[in-house]
Design an enzyme around this catalytic site. Sequence first.
Site, PDB file in Angstrom:
ATOM      1  N   ASN A  10      77.722  32.241  34.395  1.00  0.00           N
ATOM      2  CA  ASN A  10      76.348  31.906  34.781  1.00  0.00           C
ATOM      3  C   ASN A  10      76.378  30.478  35.302  1.00  0.00           C
ATOM      4  OD1 ASN A  10      73.630  31.412  35.076  1.00  0.00           O
ATOM      5  ND2 ASN A  10      73.075  31.919  32.979  1.00  0.00           N
ATOM      6  N   ARG A  87      76.056  36.339  36.848  1.00  0.00           N
ATOM      7  CA  ARG A  87      74.606  36.375  36.951  1.00  0.00           C
ATOM      8  C   ARG A  87      74.220  35.796  38.307  1.00  0.00           C
ATOM      9  NH1 ARG A  87      69.931  32.938  33.771  1.00  0.00           N
ATOM     10  NH2 ARG A  87      68.174  34.115  34.625  1.00  0.00           N
ATOM     11  N   HIS A 176      64.239  37.677  35.738  1.00  0.00           N
ATOM     12  CA  HIS A 176      64.558  38.034  34.343  1.00  0.00           C
ATOM     13  C   HIS A 176      64.833  39.535  34.213  1.00  0.00           C
ATOM     14  CE1 HIS A 176      62.031  34.321  32.977  1.00  0.00           C
ATOM     15  NE2 HIS A 176      63.319  34.002  33.053  1.00  0.00           N
ATOM     16  N   ARG A 237      57.139  24.841  34.273  1.00  0.00           N
ATOM     17  CA  ARG A 237      56.515  25.480  35.437  1.00  0.00           C
ATOM     18  C   ARG A 237      55.073  25.851  35.121  1.00  0.00           C
ATOM     19  NH1 ARG A 237      61.156  29.892  35.939  1.00  0.00           N
ATOM     20  NH2 ARG A 237      62.934  28.469  35.919  1.00  0.00           N
ATOM     21  N   GLU A 381      71.567  39.237  27.660  1.00  0.00           N
ATOM     22  CA  GLU A 381      71.869  39.409  29.077  1.00  0.00           C
ATOM     23  C   GLU A 381      73.370  39.430  29.332  1.00  0.00           C
ATOM     24  OE1 GLU A 381      68.804  37.055  31.609  1.00  0.00           O
ATOM     25  OE2 GLU A 381      68.761  36.163  29.606  1.00  0.00           O
TER      26      GLU A 381
END
Length: 398
Positions: A10, A87, A176, A237, A381
């Site tokens: 990742n 990823r 996601h 965010r 994940e």
Amino acid sequence: MSEGCVLVLNCGSSSVKLALVDPATGERRLTGLAERVGSRDAVAHVRRGDREETSTPGDTTARGALAHLMGSLTDEERDTLVGVGHRVVHGGNRFSASVVVDDATLDDLYALVDLAPLHMPANLLGIETARVALPELAQVAVFDTAFHQTMPPVAYRYAVPQEWYDEHHVRRYGFHGTSHRFVSARAAEVLGRPAAELRLVVLHLGNGCSAAAVRGGESVDTTMGLTPLEGLVMGTRSGDVDPGLLGYVAERLDLDVAGVVDALNTRSGLLGLSGLSNDMRTVCDAAVAGSAPARLAVDVFCYRAAKAVGSLAVALGGLDAVVLTGGIGEHSTEVRRGIMSHLGVLGIGEDADANADHGRHTGGRVSRPGDRVAIVVPTDEELLIARDTVQLAGEVAR
């Protein structure tokens, strides 16, 4: 499932993560993290079991940090590898499932850089570096957006000029997806019901947050859009704002659009509301201690998440369960309580004891017995990436 391990990578703009994952058991035989990549303070951590080693990469660029982490693998660990899983943040319209990366695929991925300019260059650097270092292994790209490619046009189209969509691919993609896919499948197992008959709202709540409507195992709507900025309140965010805000703020603060968007991405959310931190633990502690801005930040976060559950229940045509995951969703009793306090209209109320225990002794359930179910399901994940990789690597080998 094939024997052996998968190297899961990742690669981000300021950090690189690596894990050696057994796809059959989920065991991490090794994990690696390079932090503050690109700066003089770059540092790498490699953990095997309870033993962790910290070192400084000689080359502190992203490429150097990744090479440094991969160089920590022993010959024995390399011999166990059956593939490398990556990823990848954005697959655009082109990729609706994980793929083995070849030269043509890499060209397609470079064509998508403009859709995620902060993330895709680092993702692609990881793929290219691993292809050179481990050329004998299949490289598999697993996309954050792929799971949401089942959304219908009514969910993914914006009401904008047609040429924006036709020529510039302006639409809602969602993110996601790897987490939503893993968690929704696991939730079906926990609930003891076939995924094909379930209508789930999955709340992935961490520093980044999104909700997804999953019907019959497929995503039919989600809260993130063209970029990961749309939707829920997050760590830094803003989530949803009036688009007219961009021009209004730009004029008054003498900023360009990029400056306003940067502020919405990096100085908003929990950080912007609380004035303290993007970390929910810090914000919750401050709220309990009496900070009014921190209390507002927690309340807005929970309210907006609950509103998303209601709207996605409409998208599903009903609701069987709400599933909470991610660092906040799995570990914050207060946030789960705050969200459920708004969900009485949907027949969901908090079981205080089960929620305080994070559902550990109730099969994940944190809602009251007899209510519509709210459950905690830990995400993984990396395990899903490893499983996709070993499956596709096996197909290549055949």
